[in-house]
Design a protein around this motif. Sequence first.
Motif, PDB file in Angstrom:
ATOM      1  N   LYS A  78       0.830  -1.211   0.000  1.00  0.00           N
ATOM      2  CA  LYS A  78       0.000   0.000   0.000  1.00  0.00           C
ATOM      3  C   LYS A  78       0.864   1.260   0.000  1.00  0.00           C
ATOM      4  CE  LYS A  78      -4.106  -2.020   1.115  1.00  0.00           C
ATOM      5  NZ  LYS A  78      -5.148  -2.222   0.170  1.00  0.00           N
ATOM      6  N   TRP A  92       1.894   2.750   2.583  1.00  0.00           N
ATOM      7  CA  TRP A  92       1.422   3.566   3.697  1.00  0.00           C
ATOM      8  C   TRP A  92       2.315   3.293   4.897  1.00  0.00           C
ATOM      9  CZ3 TRP A  92      -4.300   1.651   3.362  1.00  0.00           C
ATOM     10  CH2 TRP A  92      -4.883   2.137   2.186  1.00  0.00           C
ATOM     11  N   ALA A 142      -2.718   3.049  13.882  1.00  0.00           N
ATOM     12  CA  ALA A 142      -3.075   3.130  12.464  1.00  0.00           C
ATOM     13  C   ALA A 142      -4.267   4.053  12.274  1.00  0.00           C
ATOM     14  CB  ALA A 142      -3.378   1.736  11.915  1.00  0.00           C
ATOM     15  N   GLN A 143      -5.273   3.889  13.119  1.00  0.00           N
ATOM     16  CA  GLN A 143      -6.480   4.710  13.032  1.00  0.00           C
ATOM     17  C   GLN A 143      -6.129   6.194  13.202  1.00  0.00           C
ATOM     18  OE1 GLN A 143      -9.786   3.223  15.366  1.00  0.00           O
ATOM     19  NE2 GLN A 143     -10.478   5.303  15.767  1.00  0.00           N
ATOM     20  N   ILE A 184      -5.554   5.324   8.837  1.00  0.00           N
ATOM     21  CA  ILE A 184      -5.591   4.008   8.192  1.00  0.00           C
ATOM     22  C   ILE A 184      -6.531   3.103   8.982  1.00  0.00           C
ATOM     23  CG2 ILE A 184      -4.241   1.966   7.565  1.00  0.00           C
ATOM     24  CD1 ILE A 184      -1.783   3.907   7.412  1.00  0.00           C
ATOM     25  N   ARG A 185      -7.500   2.540   8.290  1.00  0.00           N
ATOM     26  CA  ARG A 185      -8.441   1.627   8.952  1.00  0.00           C
ATOM     27  C   ARG A 185      -8.014   0.192   8.711  1.00  0.00           C
ATOM     28  NH1 ARG A 185     -13.528   3.614   7.969  1.00  0.00           N
ATOM     29  NH2 ARG A 185     -13.358   4.467   9.971  1.00  0.00           N
ATOM     30  N   ALA A 245      -6.761  -3.336   4.534  1.00  0.00           N
ATOM     31  CA  ALA A 245      -6.528  -1.988   5.069  1.00  0.00           C
ATOM     32  C   ALA A 245      -7.104  -0.952   4.109  1.00  0.00           C
ATOM     33  CB  ALA A 245      -5.054  -1.749   5.289  1.00  0.00           C
ATOM     34  N   ARG A 246      -7.675   0.099   4.666  1.00  0.00           N
ATOM     35  CA  ARG A 246      -8.267   1.168   3.870  1.00  0.00           C
ATOM     36  C   ARG A 246      -7.874   2.522   4.461  1.00  0.00           C
ATOM     37  NH1 ARG A 246      -8.679  -2.441   1.032  1.00  0.00           N
ATOM     38  NH2 ARG A 246     -10.472  -3.626   0.420  1.00  0.00           N
ATOM     39  N   ARG A 247      -7.865   3.535   3.635  1.00  0.00           N
ATOM     40  CA  ARG A 247      -7.688   4.907   4.096  1.00  0.00           C
ATOM     41  C   ARG A 247      -8.996   5.371   4.719  1.00  0.00           C
ATOM     42  NH1 ARG A 247      -2.886   7.181   5.131  1.00  0.00           N
ATOM     43  NH2 ARG A 247      -1.486   7.042   3.394  1.00  0.00           N
TER      44      ARG A 247
END
Length: 98
Positions: free
Chosen positions: A13, A15, A29-30, A34-35, A94-96
């Motif tokens: 990613k 990230w 991360a949160q 980043i989720r 993982a997602r933004r």
Amino acid sequence: MMTVLRRVAIEDKDWVFDTDNSQSLLLAAQAAGIRLPSSCRNGTCRTCLCQLAGGSVRYLIEWPGLSLDEKREGYILPCVALAESDLVLRVPAARRIE
């Protein structure tokens, strides 16, 4: 005691986020936008299960919900894990955070 920042990279990613061991990898991360997948946040449901591609962690609880084989294969539970070194995580879901 001096705060030590650890760098955490999400593989595939590009990230990266930092953590100082004052919170779990999930919360760090949160805070960085980043989720990571999660549900119970206490190490039992395994929704956050991901693979550690590099580095080492320690846990906030005595026995996180991982089998010995999973531990050997590098799986971790970020909801109850703290970085002991810089890390590389494999977290395909993982997602933004928008």
